[in-house]
Design a protein around this motif. Structure first.
Motif, PDB file in Angstrom:
ATOM      1  N   ARG A  81       0.794  -1.151   0.210  1.00 42.03           N
ATOM      2  CA  ARG A  81      -0.065  -0.122  -0.091  1.00 42.03           C
ATOM      3  C   ARG A  81       0.755   1.262   0.277  1.00 42.03           C
ATOM      4  N   ALA A  82       0.651   2.226  -0.812  1.00 42.14           N
ATOM      5  CA  ALA A  82       1.412   3.413  -0.937  1.00 42.14           C
ATOM      6  C   ALA A  82       0.330   4.493  -0.367  1.00 42.14           C
ATOM      7  N   TRP A  83       0.891   5.460   0.176  1.00 44.89           N
ATOM      8  CA  TRP A  83       0.073   6.394   0.744  1.00 44.89           C
ATOM      9  C   TRP A  83       0.004   7.889  -0.216  1.00 44.89           C
ATOM     10  N   HIS A  84      -0.842   7.777  -1.137  1.00 49.58           N
ATOM     11  CA  HIS A  84      -1.005   8.900  -2.195  1.00 49.58           C
ATOM     12  C   HIS A  84      -2.578   9.321  -2.192  1.00 49.58           C
ATOM     13  N   ALA A  85      -3.505   8.551  -1.932  1.00 49.69           N
ATOM     14  CA  ALA A  85      -4.866   8.945  -2.004  1.00 49.69           C
ATOM     15  C   ALA A  85      -5.485   9.704  -1.026  1.00 49.69           C
ATOM     16  N   GLY A  86      -4.881   9.493   0.472  1.00 52.37           N
ATOM     17  CA  GLY A  86      -5.575  10.120   1.506  1.00 52.37           C
ATOM     18  C   GLY A  86      -6.870  10.077   1.587  1.00 52.37           C
ATOM     19  N   GLU A  87      -7.802  10.875   2.369  1.00 53.59           N
ATOM     20  CA  GLU A  87      -9.263  10.766   2.346  1.00 53.59           C
ATOM     21  C   GLU A  87      -9.941  10.855   0.977  1.00 53.59           C
ATOM     22  N   SER A  88     -10.546   9.615   0.622  1.00 52.97           N
ATOM     23  CA  SER A  88     -10.964   9.769  -0.739  1.00 52.97           C
ATOM     24  C   SER A  88     -12.116   8.715  -0.926  1.00 52.97           C
ATOM     25  N   GLN A  89     -12.947   8.778  -1.859  1.00 53.13           N
ATOM     26  CA  GLN A  89     -14.018   7.975  -2.435  1.00 53.13           C
ATOM     27  C   GLN A  89     -14.266   7.833  -3.620  1.00 53.13           C
ATOM     28  N   TRP A  90     -14.730   6.704  -4.307  1.00 56.96           N
ATOM     29  CA  TRP A  90     -14.886   6.627  -5.804  1.00 56.96           C
ATOM     30  C   TRP A  90     -15.801   5.372  -5.496  1.00 56.96           C
ATOM     31  N   ASN A  91     -17.009   5.335  -6.391  1.00 55.41           N
ATOM     32  CA  ASN A  91     -18.065   4.381  -6.285  1.00 55.41           C
ATOM     33  C   ASN A  91     -18.318   3.689  -5.195  1.00 55.41           C
ATOM     34  N   GLY A  92     -18.431   4.524  -4.125  1.00 51.88           N
ATOM     35  CA  GLY A  92     -18.815   4.024  -2.562  1.00 51.88           C
ATOM     36  C   GLY A  92     -17.436   3.389  -2.048  1.00 51.88           C
ATOM     37  N   ARG A  93     -16.465   3.247  -2.635  1.00 55.64           N
ATOM     38  CA  ARG A  93     -15.018   2.634  -1.800  1.00 55.64           C
ATOM     39  C   ARG A  93     -14.445   3.999  -1.358  1.00 55.64           C
ATOM     40  N   THR A  94     -13.823   3.882  -0.031  1.00 58.66           N
ATOM     41  CA  THR A  94     -13.514   4.679   0.519  1.00 58.66           C
ATOM     42  C   THR A  94     -11.815   4.756   1.129  1.00 58.66           C
ATOM     43  N   TRP A  95     -11.216   5.636   1.288  1.00 61.84           N
ATOM     44  CA  TRP A  95      -9.825   5.560   1.533  1.00 61.84           C
ATOM     45  C   TRP A  95      -9.057   4.674   0.690  1.00 61.84           C
ATOM     46  N   ALA A 148     -11.369   2.143 -14.551  1.00 61.68           N
ATOM     47  CA  ALA A 148     -10.662   2.042 -13.375  1.00 61.68           C
ATOM     48  C   ALA A 148      -9.697   3.057 -13.147  1.00 61.68           C
ATOM     49  N   ILE A 149      -9.288   3.973 -14.139  1.00 67.56           N
ATOM     50  CA  ILE A 149      -8.326   4.976 -13.982  1.00 67.56           C
ATOM     51  C   ILE A 149      -9.036   6.341 -13.576  1.00 67.56           C
ATOM     52  N   VAL A 150      -8.554   6.956 -12.388  1.00 66.34           N
ATOM     53  CA  VAL A 150      -9.321   8.241 -12.118  1.00 66.34           C
ATOM     54  C   VAL A 150      -8.011   9.242 -11.676  1.00 66.34           C
ATOM     55  N   GLY A 151      -8.506  10.594 -11.567  1.00 67.68           N
ATOM     56  CA  GLY A 151      -7.768  11.556 -11.078  1.00 67.68           C
ATOM     57  C   GLY A 151      -7.896  11.771  -9.613  1.00 67.68           C
ATOM     58  N   HIS A 152      -6.753  12.190  -8.950  1.00 64.34           N
ATOM     59  CA  HIS A 152      -7.007  12.669  -7.537  1.00 64.34           C
ATOM     60  C   HIS A 152      -7.867  13.451  -7.226  1.00 64.34           C
ATOM     61  N   SER A 153      -8.503  14.456  -8.461  1.00 60.15           N
ATOM     62  CA  SER A 153      -9.352  15.188  -8.328  1.00 60.15           C
ATOM     63  C   SER A 153     -10.917  14.663  -8.459  1.00 60.15           C
ATOM     64  N   ASP A 154     -11.107  13.565  -8.814  1.00 64.33           N
ATOM     65  CA  ASP A 154     -12.180  12.692  -9.013  1.00 64.33           C
ATOM     66  C   ASP A 154     -12.491  12.126  -7.561  1.00 64.33           C
ATOM     67  N   ILE A 155     -11.329  11.649  -6.919  1.00 62.93           N
ATOM     68  CA  ILE A 155     -11.589  10.785  -5.678  1.00 62.93           C
ATOM     69  C   ILE A 155     -11.616  11.890  -4.403  1.00 62.93           C
ATOM     70  N   ALA A 156     -11.155  12.996  -4.617  1.00 62.11           N
ATOM     71  CA  ALA A 156     -11.081  13.934  -3.546  1.00 62.11           C
ATOM     72  C   ALA A 156     -11.301  15.540  -3.974  1.00 62.11           C
ATOM     73  N   PRO A 157     -12.507  15.757  -4.550  1.00 61.68           N
ATOM     74  CA  PRO A 157     -12.800  16.602  -5.410  1.00 61.68           C
ATOM     75  C   PRO A 157     -12.882  18.028  -4.383  1.00 61.68           C
ATOM     76  N   GLN A 158     -13.002  17.806  -3.127  1.00 64.92           N
ATOM     77  CA  GLN A 158     -13.241  19.058  -2.320  1.00 64.92           C
ATOM     78  C   GLN A 158     -11.863  19.659  -1.844  1.00 64.92           C
ATOM     79  N   ARG A 159     -10.655  18.765  -2.273  1.00 67.22           N
ATOM     80  CA  ARG A 159      -9.484  19.441  -1.770  1.00 67.22           C
ATOM     81  C   ARG A 159      -8.319  19.100  -2.634  1.00 67.22           C
ATOM     82  N   LYS A 160      -8.545  18.392  -3.993  1.00 63.65           N
ATOM     83  CA  LYS A 160      -7.537  18.308  -4.965  1.00 63.65           C
ATOM     84  C   LYS A 160      -8.062  18.537  -6.420  1.00 63.65           C
TER      85      LYS A 160
END
Length: 259
Positions: A81-95, A148-160
């Protein structure tokens, strides 16, 4: 006798040190890769600084792609596991750190001019070429499908906001890596929505169907605008003001309509 006892003890200890004996002759069909997503980022810095940060004990990423030359660096094994996504969510999956592979691209992101406007830095062609090869390899090995490919702005749009509006998502679509709406269908739908724009609740539901974490209270608040802007940055980078307009509605409608 003493020699025999010591020999038996040595064998016993050796067995313990090597771990339990496990029968691996049977394999279950009910499985897939732990990696379900690939998250794309920019580093906001040059190569040397990017390596310094990503090799530390804080933020990390599985891969880093340079600019000149477009070298691909593997910094974390894909089974770790790498620490790149932070607090995030996509398709109901979190972190998403636990279920994704992170790829950082060396890119300064943006600077602000005297009027506060963001001036974005482009990606090099060689860098994108290297990314495409890497993405195809990862997706094939992990059995991932387009989407399956997303941007950081997709999974954390409030901060990235990375990988930003100059990231060539259409190039990835042309390579069969991400879904893309048909231009003719979008134009037809845009005419329909120009006459009657859907309400905010419709936009929220359509964005949620895409995978975004978005409010469902049917009000156009800042959080909803940020999600709309993230979607626009990806599919209509010429204008990503977070405004729910006819073209944005058309893009959502076509993307969410089964082909």
């Amino acid at each position: 006798m003493k020699a025999l006892i010591l020999g038996a003890l040595a064998v016993l200890l050796a067995g313990c040190a090597s771990g339990p004996r496990i029968d691996t002759r049977h394999t279950s069909l009910g499985q897939d890769s732990r990696a379900q997503f690939i998250v794309l980022h920019y580093t906001s810095s040059d190569l040397q600084r990017s390596l310094e940060i990503l090799k530390g004990d804080g933020v990390s990423s599985h891969y880093l792609i340079g600019e000149f030359p477009a070298t691909i660096y593997r910094l974390v094994d894909e089974d770790r596991r790498a620490w790149h996504a932070g607090e995030s969510q996509w398709n109901g999956r979190t972190w998403l750190n636990s279920s994704s592979i992170g790829i950082e691209l060396v890119n300064r992101g943006y600077v602000e001019d005297a009027q506060g406007r963001r001036l974005w830095y482009p990606y090099s062609e060689a860098q994108v070429d290297a990314l495409v090869v890497l993405l195809k390899d990862i997706m094939q090995r992990h059995g991932l499908k387009p989407g399956a490919i997303v941007g950081h702005s997709d999974i954390a749009p409030q901060r990235k906001v990375d990988p930003g509006p100059l990231f060539p998502w259409k190039r990835l679509a042309d390579e069969g890596l991400v879904p893309w709406p048909d231009a003719v269908a979008v134009a037809q739908q845009r005419q329909v929505f120009a006459e009657q724009l859907p309400d905010i609740g419709w936009f929220q539901r359509q964005l949620a169907a895409q995978g975004y974490k978005v409010p469902t209270h049917e009000h156009l608040d800042l959080e909803t605008r940020n999600v709309i802007a993230a979607f626009q940055m990806k599919y209509r980078p010429s204008r990503f003001d977070g405004e729910p307009d006819a073209e944005t509605a058309a893009l959502l409608a076509v993307l969410n309509t089964p082909s």
